[in-house]
Enzyme design. Structure first.
Site, short mmCIF file in Angstrom:
data_model
loop_
_atom_site.label_atom_id
_atom_site.label_comp_id
_atom_site.label_asym_id
_atom_site.label_seq_id
_atom_site.Cartn_x
_atom_site.Cartn_y
_atom_site.Cartn_z
N LYS A 116 0.81 -1.21 0.00
CA LYS A 116 0.00 0.00 0.00
C LYS A 116 0.85 1.27 0.00
CE LYS A 116 -3.98 -2.06 2.41
NZ LYS A 116 -3.42 -3.37 2.74
N GLU A 200 -2.22 6.30 8.46
CA GLU A 200 -3.01 7.27 7.71
C GLU A 200 -3.94 8.04 8.63
OE1 GLU A 200 -3.44 4.97 3.43
OE2 GLU A 200 -5.15 5.04 4.79
N HIS A 235 -13.69 -3.36 9.49
CA HIS A 235 -13.11 -3.16 8.16
C HIS A 235 -13.40 -4.32 7.20
CE1 HIS A 235 -11.10 0.19 10.04
NE2 HIS A 235 -10.58 -0.62 10.94
N ARG A 297 -7.24 -8.20 -8.46
CA ARG A 297 -7.93 -9.48 -8.62
C ARG A 297 -9.42 -9.23 -8.73
NH1 ARG A 297 -10.23 -9.56 -3.60
NH2 ARG A 297 -8.99 -8.74 -1.87
#
Length: 641
Positions: A116, A200, A235, A297
């Site tokens: 990421k 973040e 999440h 994917r």
């Protein structure tokens, strides 16, 4: 086009791929572990190859065995599905070195987006908006904690590899950063083999909106509109929909353009998803969305995109992998109606969504058709194993607009009936009926804010209790039969009542049943009498139990005569709520603990679960780190008071 492909996956996605391949005249090869020898995807495929023991590290993650199976069976290409090896660039290299085709993006594209932090640096360079945060290489606690302070709390610690909410922790207080970082790293290492993280800014009213993209090997890239996946817990997505509620033309144009730009920046080929975090505090605005990550994917929620576009994304994958250009140009892709997908899991929402296991003694879905799909990899009689994700099915509906699609979803959930394992059907139904969800006012914190109400166990009604009692009584209600033959026992001058005892948790229920006319029975529970006919599809009998279905809810009762003897010494013991691995022990034997104090961390179903003290006391024994335990195993013994 390929003549034969191997599917390097299991469960519902393997069955999904087989379905499209069969329609296209392509033969399929399934692979399976010991636990999956009798699985549905094995039965559905044209051939099947055993690749190892039940743990994924010894079977579905063994790329060498999968490639050997493909070579041995004459498969020309390997479809990875999602999860497992689907985003492993080394596996892609190995597939191609073996002279086979990988049905997915290039290894270079996966590497570019696989971490990421690196992906976000690449997106910044391409001009795609990126959420504020630290995406650097340094992983020392002092550096990450310092960056978190610079960004400003609350922050989100995220595993840089993988997804699905694993290795992710929200941190509101600097004092909690170290513990949260440790937990995220352990979970990331267990799930992805990489404990690297990024930090973040946490968006206060976030929506999770993603764009389906597709590229080919001729430089073409298109989008297939957006999906809203904001209905999440921990999440992990719960209900997805397409299109996103409240989406404006201006916002859609900006978001889909950014997604296609991202795909083109890495020369992407195949199916992919660009995930954005959106600040919805002021509605959907083109200057309030940021790139989060790319999934290189097919996604679990791809059916909602298929429903609103009328396209088969697996067919597109196969055609692109075979070297064809994209089947349609951007201007030819149309958006029609609204679709929802609900993920039906073997889990207990009332106990913090603990994963469940068990045999599916009863499994029934509503009739499928053009407006309703049920994507599943299990059948009645199959067992939900502790080795794999406990998803039973995906319920997917389509209608002309969002209210109609939501009504269809509620009806489909009410017609879904599972007995033998605890499931989340009632929770999904409660979420679909929630006023904010129904209005499209959804953000990623919705379930967390309303979790107690959404997961509350409703008490069984007198009618449900009566249905359960009648079902276990042995009564038969054949039309035209003598009602007394339906329930053994008859006394002259008055009917003979039969007494039935059931148990639900700690509650014991006693019912009195009297046969009446035309095969009906009067069942009295707690002073309330219901007149019922025996049988019907609202009741399922299974060994030692009976389950009654009422709308989307289900109520399971133990039949005491069939129960095993209880463990008399169980009162002062803390038992494992599910099968798993003891990942971390926080206190040694002899420690005095207080109620709610963390005792150990249990890793199960790819997630970490903190086990806390249910009472004040002194620990006599505690399970060791590294121990593999089954459901009900004693984890902690307390000294007698």
């Amino acid at each position: 086009m390929f003549a034969k492909i191997l599917i390097a996956n299991r469960g519902e996605i393997a069955c999904r791929i087989i379905r499209t391949a069969r329609r296209m005249g392509i033969a399929t090869v399934a692979v399976h572990s010991d636990a999956d020898a009798g699985a549905l995807h094995v039965a559905e495929a044209d051939e099947a190859v055993h690749i190892g023991p039940s743990p994924v590290g010894e079977s579905y993650l063994r790329g060498d065995r999968i490639i050997a199976a493909a070579k041995r069976t004459g498969a020309e290409a390997i479809h990875p599905g999602y999860g497992f090896l689907s985003e492993n660039p080394d596996f892609v290299d190995q597939v191609e070195q073996a002279g086979l085709t990988f049905i997915g993006p290039s290894a270079a594209a996966i590497r570019a987006m696989g971490l990421k932090d690196a992906a976000k640096r690449l997106m910044e360079k391409a001009g795609v908006p990126v959420v504020p945060g630290y995406h650097g290489e340094a992983q020392e606690l002092v550096v990450l904690a310092s960056k978190a302070r610079e960004i400003g709390y609350p922050v989100l610690i995220k595993a840089r590899a993988g997804g699905g909410g694993k290795g992710m922790r929200r941190v509101d207080d600097p004092d909690d950063f170290s513990d949260s970082l440790g937990a995220a790293r352990r979970e990331a290492k267990a799930a992805f083999g990489d404990d690297g993280v990024l930090v973040e800014k946490y968006v206060e009213k976030p929506r999770h909106i993603e764009v389906q993209v597709f590229g080919d090997r001729h430089g073409n890239a298109v989008h297939l509109f957006e999906r809203d996946c904001s209905a999440q817990r921990r999440h992990q997505k719960v209900i997805e929909e397409a299109p996103a509620p409240g989406m404006t033309d201006e916002m859609r144009a900006a978001m889909t353009e950014a997604a296609v730009t991202a795909a083109k920046a890495i020369g992407y080929s195949g199916a992919g998803t660009i995930e954005f975090i959106v600040d919805a505090s002021q509605g959907l605005r083109p200057d309030r969305f940021w790139f989060m990550e790319m999934n290189t994917r097919l996604q679990v929620e791809h059916p909602v995109t298929e429903m609103v576009t009328g396209l088969d994304l697996v067919e597109w994958q196969l055609r692109v992998a075979a070297g064809e250009t994209l089947p349609l140009r951007q201007q030819d892709i149309r958006l029609s109606g609204h679709a929802f997908e609900a993920r039906l899991y073997a889990e207990d929402p009332a106990r913090g969504f603990l994963p469940a296991t068990g045999t599916l003694h009863h499994l029934a879905f509503p009739a499928t058709g053009r407006a309703l799909r049920v994507e599943t990899g299990v059948r009645q009689g199959d067992t939900i194993s502790p080795f794999y994700d406990p998803m039973i099915a995906k319920i997917v509906v389509h209608a002309a607009d969002r209210p109609a699609a939501l009504a269809a979803l509620s009806a489909a959930l009410a017609g879904t009936r599972v007995a033998g394992s605890t499931v989340n059907t009632a929770f999904l139904s409660a979420l679909a009926a929630d006023p904010d969800f129904a209005a499209g006012d959804v953000d990623t914190g919705l379930i967390g804010r309303k979790q107690d109400g959404l997961t509350a166990r409703r008490p069984a009604s007198p009618r449900v209790l009566a249905q359960a009692a009648l079902a276990v009584s042995g009564a038969r209600g054949a039309e035209g039969a003598d009602p007394w033959s339906a329930l053994a026992g008859y006394a002259h001058f008055q009917p003979l009542a039969r007494t039935v005892t059931l148990r639900r948790g700690q509650e014991e229920v006693t019912a009195s049943i009297v046969a009446g006319n035309r095969g009906r029975f009067a069942v009295t529970v707690d002073g309330a009498t219901a007149t019922l006919a025996a049988g019907g599809d609202a009741v399922a009998l299974w060994p030692g139990h009976v389950t009654v279905f009422e709308a989307a809810a289900s109520y399971t009762f133990d039949v005491p005569d069939a129960e095993a003897e209880a463990d008399a010494a169980g009162g002062d013991n803390l038992r494992a709520p599910m099968p798993g691995l003891i990942k971390l022990v926080r206190v040694p034997a002899g420690t005095k603990v207080v109620r709610g104090q963390p005792l150990l961390v249990l890793e199960a179903m790819k997630m970490e679960h903190t086990i806390t003290a249910p009472q004040d006391g002194t620990i006599a024994e505690i399970a060791p780190e590294g121990a593999q335990v089954s459901d009900g195993t004693v984890l902690v013994r307390f000294e007698e008071a």
